[in-house]
Design a protein around this motif. Structure first.
Motif, PDB file in Angstrom:
ATOM      1  N   ALA A 181      10.424  15.921  19.128  1.00 26.92           N
ATOM      2  CA  ALA A 181       9.127  15.934  19.817  1.00 26.92           C
ATOM      3  C   ALA A 181       8.243  14.820  19.289  1.00 26.92           C
ATOM      4  O   ALA A 181       8.260  14.521  18.095  1.00 26.92           O
ATOM      5  CB  ALA A 181       8.420  17.273  19.639  1.00 26.92           C
ATOM      6  N   ASN A 199       9.398  13.091  24.625  1.00 27.94           N
ATOM      7  CA  ASN A 199       9.388  14.512  24.986  1.00 27.94           C
ATOM      8  C   ASN A 199      10.046  14.794  26.334  1.00 27.94           C
ATOM      9  O   ASN A 199      10.571  15.885  26.528  1.00 27.94           O
ATOM     10  CB  ASN A 199       7.954  15.055  24.996  1.00 27.94           C
ATOM     11  N   SER A 239       9.754  25.004  21.823  1.00 30.69           N
ATOM     12  CA  SER A 239       8.604  24.566  22.597  1.00 30.69           C
ATOM     13  C   SER A 239       7.382  24.561  21.667  1.00 30.69           C
ATOM     14  O   SER A 239       7.492  24.190  20.504  1.00 30.69           O
ATOM     15  CB  SER A 239       8.414  25.494  23.800  1.00 30.69           C
ATOM     16  N   SER A 240       6.245  24.981  22.154  1.00 25.19           N
ATOM     17  CA  SER A 240       5.032  24.977  21.344  1.00 25.19           C
ATOM     18  C   SER A 240       3.997  25.907  21.955  1.00 25.19           C
ATOM     19  O   SER A 240       3.971  26.107  23.177  1.00 25.19           O
ATOM     20  CB  SER A 240       4.450  23.561  21.248  1.00 25.19           C
ATOM     21  N   TYR A 250       0.269  15.332  24.221  1.00 25.74           N
ATOM     22  CA  TYR A 250       1.239  16.245  23.614  1.00 25.74           C
ATOM     23  C   TYR A 250       1.374  17.514  24.443  1.00 25.74           C
ATOM     24  O   TYR A 250       2.485  17.938  24.783  1.00 25.74           O
ATOM     25  CB  TYR A 250       0.817  16.583  22.181  1.00 25.74           C
ATOM     26  N   THR A 251       0.255  18.128  24.793  1.00 29.72           N
ATOM     27  CA  THR A 251       0.284  19.378  25.548  1.00 29.72           C
ATOM     28  C   THR A 251       0.993  19.207  26.885  1.00 29.72           C
ATOM     29  O   THR A 251       1.868  20.006  27.256  1.00 29.72           O
ATOM     30  CB  THR A 251      -1.155  19.885  25.781  1.00 29.72           C
ATOM     31  N   LYS A 295       4.791  18.497  26.444  1.00 29.65           N
ATOM     32  CA  LYS A 295       5.529  19.666  25.951  1.00 29.65           C
ATOM     33  C   LYS A 295       5.721  20.685  27.068  1.00 29.65           C
ATOM     34  O   LYS A 295       6.761  21.345  27.149  1.00 29.65           O
ATOM     35  CB  LYS A 295       4.815  20.304  24.765  1.00 29.65           C
ATOM     36  N   GLN A 314       8.554  19.302  29.022  1.00 25.51           N
ATOM     37  CA  GLN A 314       9.814  19.452  28.290  1.00 25.51           C
ATOM     38  C   GLN A 314      10.341  20.879  28.389  1.00 25.51           C
ATOM     39  O   GLN A 314      11.526  21.101  28.661  1.00 25.51           O
ATOM     40  CB  GLN A 314       9.617  19.061  26.816  1.00 25.51           C
ATOM     41  N   GLU A 315       9.460  21.860  28.172  1.00 25.51           N
ATOM     42  CA  GLU A 315       9.888  23.255  28.249  1.00 25.51           C
ATOM     43  C   GLU A 315      10.437  23.578  29.637  1.00 25.51           C
ATOM     44  O   GLU A 315      11.474  24.252  29.786  1.00 25.51           O
ATOM     45  CB  GLU A 315       8.740  24.205  27.920  1.00 25.51           C
ATOM     46  N   ARG A 368       7.854  29.480  21.056  1.00 24.47           N
ATOM     47  CA  ARG A 368       6.598  28.740  21.118  1.00 24.47           C
ATOM     48  C   ARG A 368       5.803  28.951  19.823  1.00 24.47           C
ATOM     49  O   ARG A 368       4.937  29.823  19.740  1.00 24.47           O
ATOM     50  CB  ARG A 368       5.768  29.212  22.306  1.00 24.47           C
TER      51      ARG A 368
END
Length: 311
Positions: free
Chosen positions: A79, A93, A116-117, A128-129, A132, A135-136, A150
């Motif tokens: 990431a 990502n 994930s996150s 980033y948000t 991500k 990506q998820e 997450r």
């Protein structure tokens, strides 16, 4: 499963390094690590000389694709977390994940741990948000059996950014700045606990989506005080206006093209997110390490002192 071949991407980062420690202790199978960051990979080799690590970029074709041959379990941990350019986030990502999933499908990988996150549930809007979330979604649509984890903000051994960086900075300066009063809720997660959760998932092949939130709530300023206590730092904690804090970060970015803390991360810090807390200790049959104990394990263990000098 005696024949597991576990491939870990982003293996030389905070999660990957702690996970490898757990996997070696549990003897869960063959491990192959992939991470494009050469400095972190060198640290990885010193701590895990018996583990093969490929230092290549997943966003480009390379020999790393051959490591997916015979791979039974894939831990997707790469990431782009910090940085100033959107292109970096998209490449690392999204584009890298697309190429990785293509190779995983081609080689019939049977199980994925999708790291994930918590930011996918955040009110924050940043590079980033958004990447991500993308990506998820990509991994979820792959059709490969998987679990989605997450985690919230993590800390622990091998932490180059986040709390680890703040701790090292605190030990080097006479005064440590905190924006405004520092009353920003945090729910930090110990990296060692998260590594145990991943190891549990690899054994059980559990499926579903789980918000892995630190079990204890703490304000940012109190977390900084706890880190100061754990590290023995002598820096004085100084409250400064939010606007001045932002100016300092922008000034730093003029000289550091890869800053550990950015204006976007400052904005995320003050976003009033409260993340769901589930009973992940029971779900994954692992112990939740109390926060202060985890900070002491991170910053007072002799191993950490050795690791911290590497960054």
């Amino acid at each position: 499963m005696a024949t597991r071949k576990i491939v870990i991407t982003g293996a030389a980062g905070l999660v990957g390094q702690n996970l490898v420690l757990q996997l070696k202790q549990k003897d869960l199978g063959q491990i192959v690590a992939i991470d494009k960051h050469r400095k972190n990979a060198e640290i990885f080799r010193r701590f895990h000389p018996e583990i093969k690590i490929i230092t290549e970029d997943l966003a480009s074709a390379g020999s790393w694709e051959r490591e997916l041959e015979g791979c039974t379990h894939l831990v997707i941990g790469h990431a782009q977390i910090g940085g100033l350019q959107r292109e970096e986030f998209v490449r690392n990502n999204v584009a890298a994940t697309e190429r990785l999933l293509e190779a995983a499908s081609r080689n019939r990988v049977s199980y994925i741990v999708n790291i994930s996150s918590s930011v996918v549930n955040s009110m924050a809007v940043d590079n980033y948000t958004e990447t991500k979330k993308a990506q998820e979604a990509l991994i979820s649509r792959s059709g490969i059996k998987q679990v989605i984890l997450r985690p919230t903000l993590m800390f622990g051994w091998f932490d180059r950014k986040h709390i680890g960086w703040l701790a090292r900075f605190m030990q080097r300066v006479p005064a440590f700045p905190v924006p405004d009063e520092g009353r920003y809720l945090r729910q930090p997660l110990y990296g060692g606990d998260f590594a145990n959760i991943i190891a549990s998932a690899l054994q059980s092949e559990i499926t579903g989506t789980y918000n892995i939130t630190g079990q204890e709530r703490i304000d940012y300023i109190d977390l900084i005080r706890a880190v100061k206590g754990a590290t023995g730092a002598r820096a004085r904690i100084v409250n400064i206006p939010y606007s001045l804090f932002g100016v300092l970060l922008r000034t730093n970015a003029l000289f550091d093209k890869n800053p550990a803390f950015t204006v976007k991360q400052l904005e995320a810090l003050v976003t009033p997110d409260v993340f769901e807390v589930i009973d992940w200790p029971a779900i994954f049959n692992v112990r939740a390490t109390p926060l202060l104990e985890a900070l002491n394990l991170t910053f007072r263990d002799p191993t950490y002192s050795r690791i911290s000098l590497e960054f």
